[in-house]
Design an enzyme around this catalytic site. Sequence first.
Site, PDB file in Angstrom:
ATOM      1  CB  SER C  74      62.810  18.387 -30.249  1.00 18.68           C
ATOM      2  OG  SER C  74      64.058  18.168 -31.269  1.00 18.68           O
ATOM      3  CG  HIS C  94      64.018  26.556 -35.624  1.00 19.20           C
ATOM      4  ND1 HIS C  94      65.098  27.594 -35.615  1.00 19.20           N
ATOM      5  CD2 HIS C  94      64.810  25.615 -34.877  1.00 19.20           C
ATOM      6  CE1 HIS C  94      66.097  27.370 -34.654  1.00 19.20           C
ATOM      7  NE2 HIS C  94      65.664  25.162 -34.490  1.00 19.20           N
ATOM      8  CG  HIS C  96      70.323  24.922 -36.783  1.00 13.36           C
ATOM      9  ND1 HIS C  96      71.128  23.924 -35.806  1.00 13.36           N
ATOM     10  CD2 HIS C  96      69.655  25.419 -35.935  1.00 13.36           C
ATOM     11  CE1 HIS C  96      70.301  24.252 -34.901  1.00 13.36           C
ATOM     12  NE2 HIS C  96      68.686  24.600 -34.876  1.00 13.36           N
ATOM     13  CG  ASP C 119      62.576  47.097 -48.850  1.00 14.88           C
ATOM     14  OD1 ASP C 119      61.726  48.062 -48.551  1.00 14.88           O
ATOM     15  OD2 ASP C 119      63.355  47.163 -49.644  1.00 14.88           O
ATOM     16  CG  HIS C 168      68.955  27.577 -30.620  1.00 12.84           C
ATOM     17  ND1 HIS C 168      68.036  27.073 -29.996  1.00 12.84           N
ATOM     18  CD2 HIS C 168      68.715  26.658 -32.171  1.00 12.84           C
ATOM     19  CE1 HIS C 168      67.540  25.554 -30.997  1.00 12.84           C
ATOM     20  NE2 HIS C 168      67.828  26.028 -31.983  1.00 12.84           N
ATOM     21  CE1 TYR C 226      58.557  46.493 -54.317  1.00 16.46           C
ATOM     22  CE2 TYR C 226      57.454  44.840 -53.861  1.00 16.46           C
ATOM     23  CZ  TYR C 226      58.637  45.053 -53.971  1.00 16.46           C
ATOM     24  OH  TYR C 226      59.165  44.157 -55.075  1.00 16.46           O
TER      25      TYR C 226
END
Lengths: 229, 229, 229, 229
Positions: C74, C94, C96, C119, C168, C226
């Site tokens: 969605s 994405h 949570h 970093d 969110h 690095y």
Amino acid sequence: MLDELRKTVCNANKELQKQNLVLYSFGNVSAIDRNSNTVAIKPSGVPYDQLTPDKIVLLDLDGNAAEGSLNPSSDTPTHLELYRNFRDIGAICHTHSSYATIWAQACTEIPCFGTTHADNFFGPVPVTKQLSKNQIEDNYELNTGRIIVERFRKINPLQTPAVLVANHGPFTWAETPQKAVKNAVILEEIAKTALGTITINPKQKQIDNTLLEKHFLRKHGKNSYYGQK
Amino acid sequence: MLDELRKTVCNANKELQKQNLVLYSFGNVSAIDRNSNTVAIKPSGVPYDQLTPDKIVLLDLDGNAAEGSLNPSSDTPTHLELYRNFRDIGAICHTHSSYATIWAQACTEIPCFGTTHADNFFGPVPVTKQLSKNQIEDNYELNTGRIIVERFRKINPLQTPAVLVANHGPFTWAETPQKAVKNAVILEEIAKTALGTITINPKQKQIDNTLLEKHFLRKHGKNSYYGQK
Amino acid sequence: MLDELRKTVCNANKELQKQNLVLYSFGNVSAIDRNSNTVAIKPSGVPYDQLTPDKIVLLDLDGNAAEGSLNPSSDTPTHLELYRNFRDIGAICHTHSSYATIWAQACTEIPCFGTTHADNFFGPVPVTKQLSKNQIEDNYELNTGRIIVERFRKINPLQTPAVLVANHGPFTWAETPQKAVKNAVILEEIAKTALGTITINPKQKQIDNTLLEKHFLRKHGKNSYYGQK
Amino acid sequence: MLDELRKTVCNANKELQKQNLVLYSFGNVSAIDRNSNTVAIKPSGVPYDQLTPDKIVLLDLDGNAAEGSLNPSSDTPTHLELYRNFRDIGAICHTHSSYATIWAQACTEIPCFGTTHADNFFGPVPVTKQLSKNQIEDNYELNTGRIIVERFRKINPLQTPAVLVANHGPFTWAETPQKAVKNAVILEEIAKTALGTITINPKQKQIDNTLLEKHFLRKHGKNSYYGQK
């Protein structure tokens, strides 16, 4: 008989690690056979995964070990003082578990904020006073036992089977080593949730006595009705 | 039919342990068969790894169990009161999970601070009032059910499938045992993140109603568009 | 080519679960093939352990999927808006995850308090503004993408490959799905340590620019030194 | 001899991951052979599960590596500066472990609040000052070593085997790589419990010197009586 004691104490010590209550060798469980007044305790500094029943040290209540034994836990004089004074307990557990240690380091008793606490400890988990300079310098571990006993002058140790030694960490006890460890696990959880509770509401009060009694007595004593008979 | 109910309830109880929502035997799941009004619930004090479907207790809505059953969970009267009043729910889950218990012990509802919350609970997770001395002394577990029902007088239980019992811990519910446990897992997560949120900003407000409705209705009801059809 | 894209995206989604960034199906990873402008994204509501490459949904940049596809996440319109505007990114993630969500719910950017942050993110992790009532009601997911793009008007998305959507949770991105997930893992860690930092010192300032530049440029760009060449 | 050094250093680096002290490749362990003044250190940016003894880089105390070596950790000049100045240490460990990093980011030393701390660190865990703009721009990693050495002008490194680099993270050391990692594990635990302690009581004082000496000397030095002889 003593073989069985050693085996039970060995398993209870290993359980400390499984329950994430200890780092390295920082914790110990002991038990007492009240008939022979023999105490079985973890040897000092031995990692839990190298522990076997034959390494468990046997002592009398004055701290005399059989020849050839490993060195007992450096906390042994504390355990012995508790066995001499708390006549109904059969086992003791000492850890530096994170959240119980946090309260011990803050020199603050754990208030009874809820029923998880009330189900297992009949009131706040007390904190000892701090030892004096003299009490630290001479017989430190014995004096640690003494300030615990002093703190319990008006408290029934089997109803409040835990204490926080100020600036140090928790001791728990019970009739058996398995239950002493279980009390240490539950103490850690209530220490964690109590810290969260005062983060939300720093002035939160303890639950009232009726709820405390209801929950503790639902699980303990002659009118208990929790579990199977 | 009832065999299936017992099996589902047994699995949902074991799921509590897998999801780290419980210590020892501190939690229980039940389900109801609405045709026969039979409730299946965890026996009291039995560890999750010793639980088998045949140990699950069957009762009618008045709490009468078949002869020879184990003792049902001591929280059974709370479950039954919820089934009698929340006619659309099919299962109930009770735990003492750490963060939900923290809010319950603080006697504070969990504000809706974000979309993870709004996706699953249509508004704050309410907290009950505290029980009176009389309500604790007589019919404690039944009265726990009654204060939950009272708190939901103006709330739809299926839109807000969770409650915090003051000084105690959370109850969640759903159509099925699996979903009731899922609600307990999500409740624990939103309790954790809400505690962090007020640590950063103690005065943070709830999200506004438009965002709450958007997210809840995106996942629930006839206009939902989350998942596969 | 697209088979490879689907496989990589499938694995990156499963990685979310292994890294403890998600509960149930609450998170998604996508990637874009810039030659064909094809986006591959997780299907909506499918648990990670049921995910296979053939279930990954392929779409064009306008959101048109091949017939017979599963419903895409969605959040797809948010991903597409980012791909249309951040021309150098190849993948988006994405979640949570708890601590990043805590900052998003507090509507507070994550200050750069240390070199772990420097970093990986060249400055604070920004938070979007809140959506208006209209922006929520119509084209919510697209508008979520728009407020992210708006927030990055003066920020280079590849130097600050993360954002917190207010109320969110986080979005991260990178050239590849594997790196987008890695950014989500690191974001979670810096969100956790930043919360602890302000608990000790609520007025702690960000590190100064010289240290920020030293660390970021030690790992990124033509003068980086690095790792292995 | 050097093969053994490489193997030990390789294993100690892998231990960082097992002990949850590092994400990805964010941490490194080194050791020195004082006879040949050879330092063995983790290569830069190599994930722990791809690490094998032959990839461990060998250098002299000026930082010269054998031809064909991988690039050593970018923190190598910090390690070398510590070996040149702390003549009794044999190994160094650097991590970004969460709670130690929290204190480092707050630029605050960790007070000694309890006996877990006193058993292992003989006083507060010091924090360095912040580097100046010039110290960051030129020879950053070497200067990091220098501010650590400066901070220890009046502290015995083997009695306080840890430091927090301001805005960065912890370094620990010991005679052996295994013990340096053990100090990092214990540092993380005392950083965690110290944070909890000040959450309960922001004004809590350090334990008094008698208790600090009792615990540290119970485990260290000629009068120690912890463990087996």
